[in-house]
Design a protein around this motif. Structure first.
Motif, mmCIF file in Angstrom:
data_model
loop_
_atom_site.group_PDB
_atom_site.id
_atom_site.type_symbol
_atom_site.label_atom_id
_atom_site.label_comp_id
_atom_site.label_asym_id
_atom_site.label_seq_id
_atom_site.Cartn_x
_atom_site.Cartn_y
_atom_site.Cartn_z
ATOM 1 N N PRO A 25 0.845 -1.195 0.000
ATOM 2 C CA PRO A 25 0.000 0.000 0.000
ATOM 3 C C PRO A 25 0.881 1.246 0.000
ATOM 4 O O PRO A 25 2.047 1.187 0.411
ATOM 5 N N PRO A 26 0.372 2.367 -0.460
ATOM 6 C CA PRO A 26 1.180 3.587 -0.469
ATOM 7 C C PRO A 26 1.421 4.104 0.939
ATOM 8 O O PRO A 26 0.758 3.687 1.900
ATOM 9 N N GLY A 27 2.349 5.029 1.053
ATOM 10 C CA GLY A 27 2.630 5.670 2.328
ATOM 11 C C GLY A 27 1.617 6.749 2.643
ATOM 12 O O GLY A 27 0.567 6.859 1.986
ATOM 13 N N PRO A 28 1.909 7.603 3.599
ATOM 14 C CA PRO A 28 0.929 8.599 4.065
ATOM 15 C C PRO A 28 0.696 9.778 3.128
ATOM 16 O O PRO A 28 -0.254 10.533 3.320
ATOM 17 N N TYR A 29 1.547 9.938 2.118
ATOM 18 C CA TYR A 29 1.425 11.093 1.229
ATOM 19 C C TYR A 29 0.812 10.712 -0.109
ATOM 20 O O TYR A 29 1.034 9.605 -0.617
ATOM 21 N N LEU A 167 8.201 5.554 -3.249
ATOM 22 C CA LEU A 167 9.086 6.296 -2.358
ATOM 23 C C LEU A 167 8.539 7.693 -2.069
ATOM 24 O O LEU A 167 8.625 8.171 -0.932
ATOM 25 N N ALA A 168 7.974 8.342 -3.078
ATOM 26 C CA ALA A 168 7.384 9.664 -2.857
ATOM 27 C C ALA A 168 6.239 9.583 -1.851
ATOM 28 O O ALA A 168 6.074 10.465 -1.007
ATOM 29 N N SER A 169 5.444 8.509 -1.925
ATOM 30 C CA SER A 169 4.338 8.357 -0.976
ATOM 31 C C SER A 169 4.839 8.139 0.446
ATOM 32 O O SER A 169 4.119 8.383 1.419
#
Length: 509
Positions: A25-29, A167-169
């Motif tokens: 799953p994506p990160g917080p952003y 990585l951006a997320s």
């Protein structure tokens, strides 16, 4: 069913039709994407005439740098991006001056060529698959670690867009440009080619300094294949690079190019490295010049090295956009197994960067966790860890150690460095220059120590004795100055400077 949706980040119907599945799953952003068409005016690209037609070249001849920036963004802003939106970028990656209609025609042709091996149904599904990025989304507040991504040989900047988005997320600013040759889109397999890509990395680092979100005190360079040689070369030149990620990087496969570079030595690579390798080839398929004796990885002593071997992967699998999303065949492993393997690539890259750029203790602990306890599928991967063996034996490290223990211990410290690495040496000319720089800075005590060491290491050099005499004289040690100048005359009776200085000191030559 609920668990599957959670693992895949609740993909849309179009994404489900794609052969590629996101496991993490994506990160917080949210993820923003910005595309900048700019030039490196310090380097040329096009010649005066076209090499195919012979006609004079018009327009800008500086090096074009198509720059893709993935960044943490505010949710709900920007417009959605599909795989096709990325692929289109390759059409004019080194030609920014096309009018809109001509550009659109080139994009359509480029996309058709990229999916020509797929069935019409599959091509439609893959091109329509939504990506995480949203074009020109509002940037999130704050500053973030910077990751420069160097693509593989002759590849587009977006070849690993999924990893860059992920990585951006997770709170990274990721920047990439295409892998093109020195004077055309065609990259070349020699030192000039890889140094051209090093120049692109350096340009992007400079560009990142002007980005409001960039925290340049936390900088990494990731690279796949050819880019995984260029990024290590860049780190050998730039100690600001704090971490390296190599996706089956060519630093492992091109020992002759490394040898030709001369500057790429283990002592100059102190940034920790994550090397993610493809499954080992049978002995019969190995190149004769790729072995333990020539391997740069085997010689790395002064940086933490984490080597992850992915058994489902062959070298080409590391290009997710082209070898998984737009691939017609998958080799010995099916698309789902490759998607799972890619999820673990993302996991190790993120944890590594978290550990070394964000100082994350959990990330460091994960890297040191045996594979069997990470939750990875059995037999998916192997992990080998080699920790740094102290400071590298370089002149800079030698100077730092002398600053710590005292310059009067120069001889013992030099021999200690030599015992750790027999290749460590500072030649006579460089050490002489160092001594004079210290002298010019008014640090006569340190200057005497360095020039005395130089004279001891090069006892047959009249110039080393002459320079030591000057240092002693500057320190007010007249007796030793006279002895050093007289020794220089023993070695070279024609040393007129020695004669002049002895007379100035009131001594006979």
């Amino acid at each position: 069913m609920f668990l599957l949706l959670a693992l895949l980040g609740a993909p849309s119907l179009a994404a489900a039709d794609s052969n590629f599945k996101r496991i993490n799953p994506p990160g917080p952003y949210a993820v923003g994407l910005r595309v900048v068409e700019q030039y490196d005016f310090a380097r040329g690209y096009r010649g005066a005439t076209d090499p195919l037609t012979g006609k004079p070249v018009t327009g800008e001849r500086a090096r074009p740098i198509q720059t893709l920036i993935w960044y943490p963004a505010a949710k709900g802003s920007g417009r959605g991006v599909t795989v096709e939106d990325y692929v289109k970028l390759g059409a004019t990656a080194d030609d920014f001056e096309r009018p809109p209609a001509e550009r659109a025609a080139l994009e359509a042709k480029f996309v058709r060529a990229r999916v020509a091996v797929l069935s019409p149904e599959r091509a439609k599904a893959e091109l329509a698959a939504p990506m995480r990025a949203r074009r020109d989304a509002t940037a999130a507040a704050g500053k973030f670690p910077v990751v420069i991504y160097a693509p593989s040989f002759n590849a587009e900047a977006y070849e690993n867009a999924d990893l860059c988005e992920y990585l951006a997320s997770q709170g990274y600013l990721v920047i990439a440009s295409p892998s093109f040759g020195q004077a055309s889109r065609g990259m070349t397999t020699e030192l000039e080619g890889v140094e051209t890509q090093v120049g692109d990395i350096e340009f992007l680092i400079g560009y990142a300094h002007g980005l409001p979100q960039a925290d340049m005190s936390r900088l990494a360079v990731a690279g796949y294949s050819w880019g995984g040689l260029a990024n290590v070369m860049a780190a050998a030149k730039d100690s600001r690079i704090g971490a390296l990620v190599a996706l089956d990087g060519s630093v492992r496969y091109w020992p002759e190019t490394i040898k030709q570079s001369r500057f790429l030595t283990p002592a100059r690579v102190t940034a920790p490295m994550l090397y993610v390798a493809a499954a080992p080839k049978p002995v019969e398929e190995q190149a004769v010049d790729v072995n333990k004796d020539t391997s740069f990885l085997a010689k790395m002593k002064y940086a933490d090295l984490y080597k992850v071997t992915l058994y489902p992967y062959v070298h080409s699998n590391f290009s997710v956009m082209f070898d998984q999303r737009l691939a017609a065949e998958y080799g010995d492993y099916d698309k789902d197994e490759l998607s799972v393997a890619n999820g673990w690539v993302e996991t190790y890259v993120r944890r590594f960067l978290d550990a070394y750029l964000k100082g994350d203790a959990a990330g460091r602990a994960f890297l040191d966790t045996p594979v069997a306890k990470t939750g990875a599928p059995r037999h998916l991967l192997a992990l080998d860890v080699a920790k740094a063996q102290g400071a590298p034996p370089t002149q800079a490290a030698f100077a730092a150690e002398l600053n710590r223990v005292g310059f009067d211990k120069a001889q013992a410290t030099y021999q200690a460095f030599r015992s750790r690495d027999g290749d460590f040496a500072i030649d006579e000319t460089e050490m002489n220059r160092w001594g004079y720089q210290l002298l010019g800075n008014g640090d006569t005590r340190a200057a005497v120590a360095i020039l005395k060491l130089n004279q001891e290491l090069h006892a047959d050099s009249w110039n080393a004795s002459d320079s030591l005499g000057e240092a002693y004289a500057a320190a007010g040690d007249k007796t030793r100055a006279i002895a050093a100048y007289r020794q220089s005359l023993v070695l070279n009776p024609k040393n007129t400077n020695g004669v002049t200085q002895l007379k100035a000191l009131g001594a006979t030559p």
